[in-house]
Design an enzyme around this catalytic site. Structure first.
Site, short mmCIF file in Angstrom:
data_model
loop_
_atom_site.label_atom_id
_atom_site.label_comp_id
_atom_site.label_asym_id
_atom_site.label_seq_id
_atom_site.Cartn_x
_atom_site.Cartn_y
_atom_site.Cartn_z
N LYS A 257 17.55 -2.78 34.72
CA LYS A 257 18.40 -2.23 35.34
C LYS A 257 19.71 -3.42 35.52
O LYS A 257 19.74 -4.61 35.72
CB LYS A 257 18.06 -2.13 36.79
CG LYS A 257 19.20 -2.06 37.87
CD LYS A 257 18.55 -1.54 39.25
CE LYS A 257 19.74 -1.44 40.40
NZ LYS A 257 19.27 -1.27 41.68
N LYS A 269 26.76 -0.52 51.41
CA LYS A 269 25.93 -1.45 52.39
C LYS A 269 26.68 -2.19 53.47
O LYS A 269 27.73 -2.28 53.28
CB LYS A 269 25.32 -2.34 51.36
CG LYS A 269 24.38 -1.83 50.00
CD LYS A 269 24.01 -2.81 49.34
CE LYS A 269 22.92 -2.63 48.47
NZ LYS A 269 21.78 -1.84 48.80
N ASP A 280 22.15 -7.72 41.06
CA ASP A 280 21.38 -6.44 40.83
C ASP A 280 21.44 -6.04 39.35
O ASP A 280 20.93 -5.06 39.17
CB ASP A 280 22.06 -5.30 41.54
CG ASP A 280 21.16 -4.16 42.21
OD1 ASP A 280 20.06 -4.51 42.09
OD2 ASP A 280 21.45 -3.09 42.46
N ARG A 343 17.73 3.84 40.05
CA ARG A 343 16.72 4.69 39.54
C ARG A 343 17.47 5.82 38.77
O ARG A 343 17.12 6.59 37.94
CB ARG A 343 16.00 5.35 40.69
CG ARG A 343 16.91 6.21 41.63
CD ARG A 343 16.19 6.43 42.94
NE ARG A 343 15.98 5.22 43.75
CZ ARG A 343 15.45 5.26 45.29
NH1 ARG A 343 14.65 6.64 45.33
NH2 ARG A 343 15.21 3.99 45.56
N1 BES Z 1 19.81 -3.16 44.46
C1 BES Z 1 19.08 -2.50 45.56
C2 BES Z 1 17.78 -2.95 45.96
C3 BES Z 1 17.74 -4.37 46.32
C4 BES Z 1 17.81 -4.71 47.81
C5 BES Z 1 17.59 -5.35 45.51
C6 BES Z 1 17.65 -6.09 48.28
C7 BES Z 1 17.54 -6.65 45.89
C8 BES Z 1 17.58 -7.01 47.24
C9 BES Z 1 19.05 -0.82 45.34
O1 BES Z 1 19.98 -0.32 44.73
C10 BES Z 1 19.21 -0.22 46.80
O2 BES Z 1 20.08 -0.41 47.26
N2 BES Z 1 18.08 0.34 47.27
C11 BES Z 1 18.01 1.17 48.65
C12 BES Z 1 17.41 2.25 48.22
C13 BES Z 1 17.35 3.34 49.51
C14 BES Z 1 18.94 3.79 49.53
C15 BES Z 1 16.48 4.42 49.25
C16 BES Z 1 17.30 0.14 49.44
O3 BES Z 1 16.44 -0.48 49.06
O4 BES Z 1 17.41 -0.02 50.60
ZN ZN Z 2 20.83 -1.65 43.22
MN MN Z 3 21.86 0.26 45.89
#
Ligand code: BES
Ligand code: ZN
Ligand code: MN
Length: 495
Positions: A257, A269, A280, A343
């Protein structure tokens, strides 16, 4: 960086010696070293506690001006990671003492661990710790060691040399991954990051190809393009190709990724910790660095690495919650959260690789979910696969490298959580619970019949505080894990 030399024929003069000291077991047979260790071990301020350091100045007539003693703790608690960390602590101490070229006395302790495991762990600790990322500072606080001499008996020299070359190939690749992850997002917009990856890979003899927006449109990467459309930086798909000398009968595909910055998109966020989202692309960094490590160690299988690179931004052109897009394999996806972007870019890439390359094994590495961090904490990755042999190999590679990867489930009945009223799938579950699992189940929809594992490294990819082997910042997690796993599968005929 590592130079293996017999003690009697030392080519250059080291500025320090490094000796390992165990609380309750002698590690050196030779009398002078044994006596010195015995004496220092009994000092209460040192006591050979794990990772503890003690400097000893040597008298004029001795060949080395000083010695760094490093503790290993108790004999019964000794394992490879203890040696790795102790070696790393010694390197850090040498850097702080402004040394340039220390010499390491390997312990003779065959009783404790298989000696090859011990030696390898020590070499890894030495190389892993000999790293700083200070190109954004006017003056560097610590300088890395120019060379680390490994003193070996003549008879053991060629064996240790081989081991050292392998360790250096993999652990300096880990350094590359760390640097890419720590680089701020303004200096690694998708094109720029793709350039860095491509340059590094090409210089190791890997064949590289890249595709931009136009080609991705032609291929039908609808999900990846949706994520990219919010940024004024276009997407890139980088592929790296390796062919062994003899024709290979197995093909491995790797996917990482590569989100250069994850703002969340329109589902923005919260500000707290958003700056951390420069990491990321740690999955991409790990996959490119693993490819480089493999190119150096020349396995007998063929591999292709595919790295989708985008920036996830909110803007007038950004994809919206509720939008529907069609991925490479024809499945339509209703975007219920623009922050579940990883994803989406992986979906197209996995489906494309499965279709075009028909690999015998496909692995993806991604900082995919906060939920995986909730489940496993900051130091352990989640490993998802339906192949129990692969799950086992992955967990074992995790233990042996101490880049731990815990087996996680892919329950078929949870698929209902990804049902959409409008499209074939929604990109997030209807519930927050089990978020790492539903993300993995989403990916599985794009892997076809391919033997596949997904590794969620959201926790260990970035260190907010320095660890024994790594300063704060990108950890390079995954490089040693993947390299070890693939070499192991190859060796055991399990590819
Ligand atoms: N890149 C993030 C996941 C992440 C979070 C990596 C903290 C490292 C540290 C991913 O793209 C994300 O935002 N995931 C969301 C998914 C949710 C919207 C279903 C998450 O984990 O909150
Ligand atoms: Zn992400
Ligand atoms: Mn994200």
């Amino acid at each position: 960086m590592l130079s293996v030399q017999p003690y009697a024929e030392m080519a250059e003069k080291p500025d320090t010696g490094i000796l390992f000291v165990c609380e309750d077991m002698p590690l050196y047979k030779e009398e002078n070293k044994a006596l010195l260790c015995e004496k220092i071990r009994n000092l209460p301020e040192f006591a050979a506690k794990a990772e503890k350091i003690y400097f000893v100045s040597m008298p004029e007539e001795m060949p080395l001006p000083r010695v760094i003693m490093v503790g290993l703790g108790k004999k019964e608690e000794l394992d490879a990671e203890k040696f790795r960390r102790a070696a790393a602590a010694a390197v850090k101490a040498a850097m702080e003492a402004k040394e340039k070229c220390p010499a390491v006395f390997l312990p003779d302790a065959k009783e404790t661990l298989q000696s090859e495991t011990t030696v390898k762990a020590i070499l890894e600790g030495l190389v892993l710790a000999n790293y700083r990322f200070d190109s954004y500072k006017k003056e560097s606080e610590l300088r890395v060691l120019e060379k680390i001499i490994i003193l070996a008996e003549k008879t053991a020299q060629s064996g240790i040399e081989k081991l050292a070359a392998g360790v250096e190939a993999v652990c300096t690749a880990t350094h590359l991954a760390r640097t890419w992850v720590s680089t701020p997002s303004n200096d690694k917009r998708p094109e720029a990051l793709c350039d860095m990856f491509e340059k590094a890979a090409a210089s190791e003899g890997l064949e590289t190809r890249r595709m931009g927006k136009k080609e991705l449109e032609k291929l039908g990467f609808g999900a990846m393009l949706a994520v990219a459309q919010g940024s004024d930086a276009g997407p890139c798909l980088l592929t790296l190709h390796y062919h062994p000398e003899k024709t290979a009968d197995k093909t491995v595909a790797l996917v990482g990724k590569g989100v250069t910055f994850d703002s969340g998109g329109l589902d923005l966020k919260p500000p707290a910790g958003m700056e951390g989202m420069k990491m990321d692309m740690a999955g991409a960094a790990a996959v490119v660095a693993t490819s480089i490590a493999l190119a150096r160690t020349r396995p007998s299988f063929r591999f292709i690495a595919a790295i989708p690179i985008v920036e996830n931004m909110p803007s007038a052109t950004a994809y919206r919650p509720g939008d529907v897009f069609r991925a490479y394999n024809g499945k339509s996806i209703e975007v219920m959260n623009t922050d579940a972007e990883g994803r989406l870019i992986l979906a197209d890439t996995l489906a494309w690789l499965a279709d075009v390359e028909k690999p015998d094994l496909m692995l993806d590495v991604a900082t995919l979910t906060g939920a995986c961090m909730v489940a496993l904490g900051d130091e352990i990755a989640g490993g998802f696969t339906e192949d129990s042999m692969l799950a086992h190999a992955l967990a074992r590679a995790g233990e042996e490298t101490f880049e731990r990867c815990w087996p996680m489930p892919l329950p078929k009945d949870y698929k209902k959580l990804l049902k959409s009223e409008l499209a074939d799938l929604r990109n997030v579950s209807t519930t927050r619970n089990g978020g790492a699992i539903t993300a993995a189940l989403f990916l599985k929809e794009f892997t076809g019949e391919t033997r596949w594992a997904h590794i969620d490294i959201a926790g260990p990819a970035y260190l907010s505080k320095a660890s024994a082997c790594c300063p704060a910042g990108g950890s390079g997690f995954g490089v040693r894990l993947l390299h070890h796993l693939l070499t192991d599968l190859e060796k055991n005929g399990n590819l």
